[in-house]
Design an enzyme around this catalytic site. Structure first.
Site: not given
Length: 301
Positions: A9, A100
């Site tokens: 990613d 997050e």
């Protein structure tokens, strides 16, 4: 899958070229597109184009700034979708919410409120025609999110981060696989894959065998492979020490391939009651249907 797929990613911190990652073995790329409602990754277009040029499956993610706010979550989803359309992310590929904690994303709300906002974001993306997923760290998924609700609505869709070490790692060590509930589609096992300064990920099921709902179809297919327990053990296996560590444990799965939260110790012997192919390799049934272990960690006696 005969071989598990590895992938990376990327965000603005990484290069616009995916060539080195593909050469190193990456077959999929998840590109960060947006954050909040006012940030677009300036390298995203080039990263998406390079991923495709290198014949990688190309997914996308959004970094949340909404905490537990449903209205803000919906606004961010619409913003994310606008850029997913601009860079032409295929609706055959998953798009992920990265939820997050940071300065702009408060994760101290109640588990119920956090989950409600997360699902609000995912709902908007799903209604737009995309398969959707949720990314976060293993600890946060356990403590701040009701992942059972996410899985109930969207099936096998969790992308979980959990690292055995912060050093460079080349391959996923499944002896360390995070003990979660059901629903993990991708495990991010390192932040420094092969020393290239990029997150390394491994896909646990083949997301590309069925573009309509690949995760759930794979689980159903594996469930059909169950067979009755024989009247006597097939053979005995030994779980040898791994890396010379007597405290190492091997994670067990149920007959459908889901982690059970149970483990067996190395340096132990077990009776095998059944065997079958699952998740790209052979698995042995060591007791009940919640005690399947990978043959790669066992030796016949």
């Amino acid at each position: 899958m005969a071989t598990r797929r590895y992938g990376v990613d990327v965000a603005a911190y990484q290069s616009t070229s995916m060539g080195n990652f593909h050469t190193a073995g990456a077959s999929f790329v998840v590109v960060k597109l947006t954050e909040g409602t006012n940030y677009f990754n300036p390298k995203a277009r080039a990263q998406v184009a390079s991923s495709r040029a290198n014949h990688c499956y190309t997914h996308a993610y959004h970094f949340a700034n909404f905490g537990s706010s449903v209205s803000q979550a919906q606004a961010e989803a619409k913003y994310f979708l606008s850029y997913a359309a601009k860079v032409n992310i295929s609706k055959k590929r998953m798009i992920f919410l990265d939820w997050e904690g940071n300065t702009y994303n408060c994760v101290t709300g109640s588990k119920a409120a956090n989950t409600k906002a997360i699902l609000a974001f995912m709902d908007v993306c799903h209604k737009a025609g995309y398969p959707v997923g949720l990314y976060s760290g293993a600890s946060l998924m356990r403590t701040a999110i009701d992942t059972s609700q996410v899985i109930k609505r969207y099936g096998t869709c969790l992308w979980v981060a959990s690292y055995p070490t912060m050093s460079a790692v080349s391959a996923a060590d499944f002896g360390y696989f995070p003990s979660m509930l059901d629903g993990i589609v991708i495990w991010q096992f390192t932040s420094n894959w092969k020393g290239m300064g990029v997150d390394g990920n491994v896909m646990l099921i083949d997301m590309y065998s069925n573009t309509s709902n690949p995760a759930q179809k794979e689980v159903k297919k594996e469930a059909l492979n169950k067979v009755s327990k024989p009247s006597k053990p097939l053979f005995i296996v030994y779980a040898p020490l791994i890396n010379g560590d007597p405290n190492w444990k091997i994670a067990l799965r149920d007959g459908s391939g889901h982690l059970t939260g149970k483990y067996i110790k190395t340096n132990s012997r077990w009776q095998v009651w059944d065997k079958k192919p699952m998740k790209g390799e052979t698995w042995y049934k060591l007791g009940t249907d919640e005690q399947w272990a990978p043959a790669s960690y066992l030796k016949k006696v």
